[in-house]
Each structure stands twice: as structure tokens, then as C-alpha cells.
Design a protein around this motif. Sequence first.
Motif, PDB file in Angstrom:
ATOM      1  N   ILE A   4      10.865   9.323  -4.495  1.00 15.98           N
ATOM      2  CA  ILE A   4      11.092   8.928  -3.106  1.00 15.98           C
ATOM      3  C   ILE A   4       9.914   9.457  -2.316  1.00 15.98           C
ATOM      4  O   ILE A   4       9.480  10.596  -2.513  1.00 15.98           O
ATOM      5  CB  ILE A   4      12.416   9.497  -2.556  1.00 15.98           C
ATOM      6  N   LYS A  75      12.236   6.360   4.926  1.00 16.55           N
ATOM      7  CA  LYS A  75      11.967   6.253   3.494  1.00 16.55           C
ATOM      8  C   LYS A  75      10.980   5.111   3.281  1.00 16.55           C
ATOM      9  O   LYS A  75      11.241   3.970   3.659  1.00 16.55           O
ATOM     10  CB  LYS A  75      13.250   5.987   2.721  1.00 16.55           C
ATOM     11  N   ASP A  78      11.307   4.165  -2.754  1.00 14.12           N
ATOM     12  CA  ASP A  78      12.427   4.660  -3.553  1.00 14.12           C
ATOM     13  C   ASP A  78      12.421   3.795  -4.806  1.00 14.12           C
ATOM     14  O   ASP A  78      12.902   2.665  -4.777  1.00 14.12           O
ATOM     15  CB  ASP A  78      13.739   4.517  -2.785  1.00 14.12           C
TER      16      ASP A  78
END
Length: 140
Positions: A4, A75, A78
Amino acid sequence: MKNIVYISTAVKLMHENQLLDILHNARLHNAALNISGVLLYSEGTFIQVLEGKDSVIDALYSRIQADQRHKNVIKLIDEPIAEKSFSQWLMGFTVTDSAKTEKLVGYLKSISDLDLNDGKGSAVAAIKTFIENNQLAVNS
């Protein structure tokens, strides 16, 4: 295994001692859970790569999202990975001000210590972009 990559904004600008506390705690935690990665900080912005077992990384990322020292956690990546890009780093760390970086003896004295030149994958590309956008030279 997965990685991540996220960026976030510090609630307030952080001093070296605060950053070193984060680093120390991350390294202790990461060693116990076989997590590797890198954390960069520049003028209130963090970018971090976390690599390890899927469930462990997901749990850590949830903890990071709840951390009150930063906000606007986004984010970027991922994804599953076949191998770690930062396997030698329990948590590689630097600030992107070279004068401050030199003071962090025992940590990344130079961003070139990350050896990004041969690295492949989205996480390495994200770190390179962050470095370039914060005007920190990567030595070949």
C-alpha cells in the motif's frame, strides 16, 4: 503479499524529534510483523510504502488512517506484489531537506540509500515521483 502506498498531510509541521519517534515505533512494530517500507516527509506531506502480508498491511493501514497526527490520507496504490521493493528497510526514512537528512545519523543519510534506480513497480514509481516533485535529487 501486497503493498500500500499512501500520502497524507501532517496536522501541523513536525519537528525532527517527532519524526524520529514515529520512525522508532514503526521499526519496532514492523520488525515484529515482517513489514518493510519507506516513509518520506516534506514540508508537512508524508508518503509511505508498506509491504507485507495482506491482512497485516490492511490492519496497519486502518491504524494509520485513524492516527490523529495527520489528515487527508489518500491511498494511491493497493496491489499484490511478488516481492518487496524495500525488503531491507523495516522502515526506510528521510526528510526531503538535505540539511536535516544529514543530521539523522543511523537513518537514511541520502535518498540514494534506497537504491531506487533498479526498482520496478508502482510503489517505487510513486516514491520517485514524490522525490522529484519535492526537488530532492536521487544520486545514481
